[in-house]
Scaffold this motif. Structure first.
Motif, PDB file in Angstrom:
ATOM      1  N   SER A 206       0.873  -1.170  -0.065  1.00 38.41           N
ATOM      2  CA  SER A 206       0.066   0.062  -0.113  1.00 38.41           C
ATOM      3  C   SER A 206       0.664   1.181  -0.124  1.00 38.41           C
ATOM      4  CB  SER A 206      -0.937  -0.031   1.316  1.00 38.41           C
ATOM      5  OG  SER A 206      -1.631  -0.991   1.319  1.00 38.41           O
ATOM      6  N   ALA A 321      -3.429   5.541  -1.212  1.00 37.64           N
ATOM      7  CA  ALA A 321      -4.295   6.477  -0.461  1.00 37.64           C
ATOM      8  C   ALA A 321      -3.453   7.939  -0.873  1.00 37.64           C
ATOM      9  CB  ALA A 321      -4.255   6.235   0.962  1.00 37.64           C
ATOM     10  N   LEU A 344      -1.828   1.831   5.796  1.00 43.27           N
ATOM     11  CA  LEU A 344      -1.877   2.613   4.285  1.00 43.27           C
ATOM     12  C   LEU A 344      -0.509   3.132   4.010  1.00 43.27           C
ATOM     13  CD1 LEU A 344      -5.201   4.665   4.656  1.00 43.27           C
ATOM     14  CD2 LEU A 344      -4.793   2.953   3.165  1.00 43.27           C
TER      15      LEU A 344
END
Length: 518
Positions: A206, A321, A344
């Motif tokens: 991520s 993100a 994240l």
């Protein structure tokens, strides 16, 4: 010839390791044609269906940001189809792509020639020479120009074949597709970001991408997806701030018909749509606290449960993100879950603001000028030197987006000043963007630019409030050039490299500023 051989050896050594920089190509071009009586010269390579400048002489750096499609430039198309040296008569009706880009008074090119560079029958690039005076290039030997073209063609062919070999080797070792060629940034900050994207893209980690509004975070996400093993899968983008809080869960995870009032049919949701690809969660800091545990569970378990559904389903999604907030501060303030933040931000990336990378402004300016030239139907669109100085001096609180909109407005204003309302032919027009067209504030730019160029208080003269924008920016330029010359023992070529300028452009700027340029 010795200088050329040194430049060629340096270029080939660079190509053996990785892609050559504009500085290497520029050194080679100067060694080959630097003594020719031309006001400008370019070496351009085919990049897809357009020509991309890799080396310039006598032209502003913003030209590097332009792309020249052959169908839009008949003179370049004529050079590309010519078997030898293509010379144009001084009264040729074909517009020159560099008309108005060489000197300060928008003079047209009156002497022009070019040679196509080929790999057998395939066009790989062009070499062009331009002069403002008719007949200036008549004395050049066509045989010598063709020899230069063959040498440059060999370099381009070798560059492409080495790049292809490295790409295939990388794919064989990593079983990952190669990345597409993107911007060749001038700033160290953006090159570091590009290298970081290259490093993390093939993984499934991520990524938390943060940066100010308008810096180009979406482009970074696209680069991450394009360079990943998921590039053939979907890239789904969702703006968390644009979704009503009551519908966010349904939008992200989906729902079954009848799950709530108004749910008249099944909906897949963004996670299901992104299965096998990448999901961009824009403005992730706006995600309500009540929904953050559910997002965390999806990231941990790799499964979603649509509203109204009793069973879960697995999804294979890579999360990127995006935020312009300081999420660490949001965590400390209790507005964002710490466990979700750490999940994240497995690999955080920062897109630097434009004020921290002014070296990239000419490249971006050239790109946006070319877009507006085509949009407005102009033969050419260029910046006055003072306008370029103003762009470099401003601190760009709106970043790249502000630069884009500023140039779009300025181009329209410049066109309005350039043409008579009913009689002007835009196809023959060269519009000049002046400082007034930019409509930039004139009270902060110089001080900010001086700070980010790290000019010491002792070596720079602080512009007084009574100075005009032009006077203040010229004072800054004068001191910055003098400081660079001191750092390089008066060596103009070394100073030009350090300043990221073409040597010819530096000499012209120095003369205009009243500095003695040898």
């Amino acid at each position: 010839m010795t200088e050329f051989l040194k430049a060629l050896r340096t270029l080939l050594a660079q190509l053996a390791e990785h892609e050559a920089s504009e500085a290497h190509w520029g050194h080679l071009l100067r060694a080959l044609v630097g003594d020719f009586p031309a006001d400008a010269s370019t070496l351009m390579v085919m990049d897809g269906d357009a020509l991309r400048p890799v080396a310039l002489m006598g032209l502003n750096d913003e030209v590097r940001g332009r792309r020249f499609a052959l169908q839009d430039h008949p003179r370049l198309a004529a050079i590309a189809s010519h078997p030898g040296v293509c010379r144009f008569p001084h009264d040729s009706p074909l517009p020159d792509p560099f008309d108005g880009l060489i000197d300060e008074d928008l003079s047209d090119v009156h002497d022009c020639l070019g040679v196509a560079l080929r790999d057998e029958e395939r066009l790989t690039g062009l070499l062009t020479l331009d002069a403002l005076e008719p007949g200036r290039l008549d004395g050049l030997d066509d045989a010598q120009l063709l020899s230069i073209a063959r040498l440059l063609g060999t370099c381009l062919r070798l560059a492409e074949r080495l790049r292809t070999t490295r790409t295939r080797l990388n794919e064989a070792l990593t079983q990952e597709p190669s990345s597409e060629v993107g911007w060749r940034w001038s700033s160290r900050a953006m090159r570091q970001l590009d290298n970081a994207i290259e490093l993390v893209a093939p993984t499934d980690m991520s990524v938390l991408l943060h940066g100010e509004t308008g810096v180009g975070k979406e482009l970074a996400v696209r680069a991450l997806h394009r360079r990943s093993g998921r590039h053939q899968g979907p890239l789904v983008q969702v703006n968390c701030a644009a979704l009503p809080e009551s519908l966010i869960e349904s939008e992200l995870f989906g729902h079954r018909r009848g799950a709530f009032s108004g749910a008249t049919e099944d909906r897949r949701g963004h996670f299901a749509m992104a299965d096998g690809g990448t999901l961009m969660l824009d403005e992730i800091g706006e995600l309500p606290l009540s929904l953050q545990p559910k997002l965390l569970r999806v990231l941990q378990e790799g499964e979603i449960q649509p509203l109204g559904c009793e069973t879960s389903r697995q999804v294979d999604v890579r999360i990127v993100a995006v935020t312009n907030r300081d999420l660490e501060a949001e965590v400390e303030a209790g507005r964002f879950r710490a466990d979700l933040y750490h999940r994240l931000s497995a690999f955080p990336l920062h897109v630097p603001p434009l004020r921290d990378r002014p070296e990239d402004i000419p490249l971006l300016v050239g790109h946006f000028l070319e877009i507006n030239r085509v949009r407005l139907g102009l033969n050419n669109l260029r910046l006055q030197a003072e306008a370029e100085t103003a762009l470099l001096a401003w601190h760009w609180p709106g970043n790249v987006r502000e630069l884009e909109h500023t140039l779009a407005r300025a181009a329209l204003r410049a066109l309005g000043d350039r043409e008579a309302p009913a009689t002007a032919d835009r196809r023959q027009a060269v519009a000049l963007i002046m400082p007034d067209h930019l409509d930039l504030p004139d009270d902060r730019g110089v001080a900010v630019s001086m700070r980010h160029h790290e000019v010491s208080a002792e070596s720079a003269t602080s512009p007084g409030p009574s100075l005009s924008m032009k006077e203040a920016t010229e004072a800054f330029q004068r001191h910055h050039i003098q400081a660079s010359l001191r750092d390089h023992d008066g060596n103009w070529a070394a100073s030009a490299r350090a300043l990221g300028m073409d040597p010819g452009n530096l000499h012209r700027l120095a003369r205009r500023l009243g500095l003695k340029a040898s």
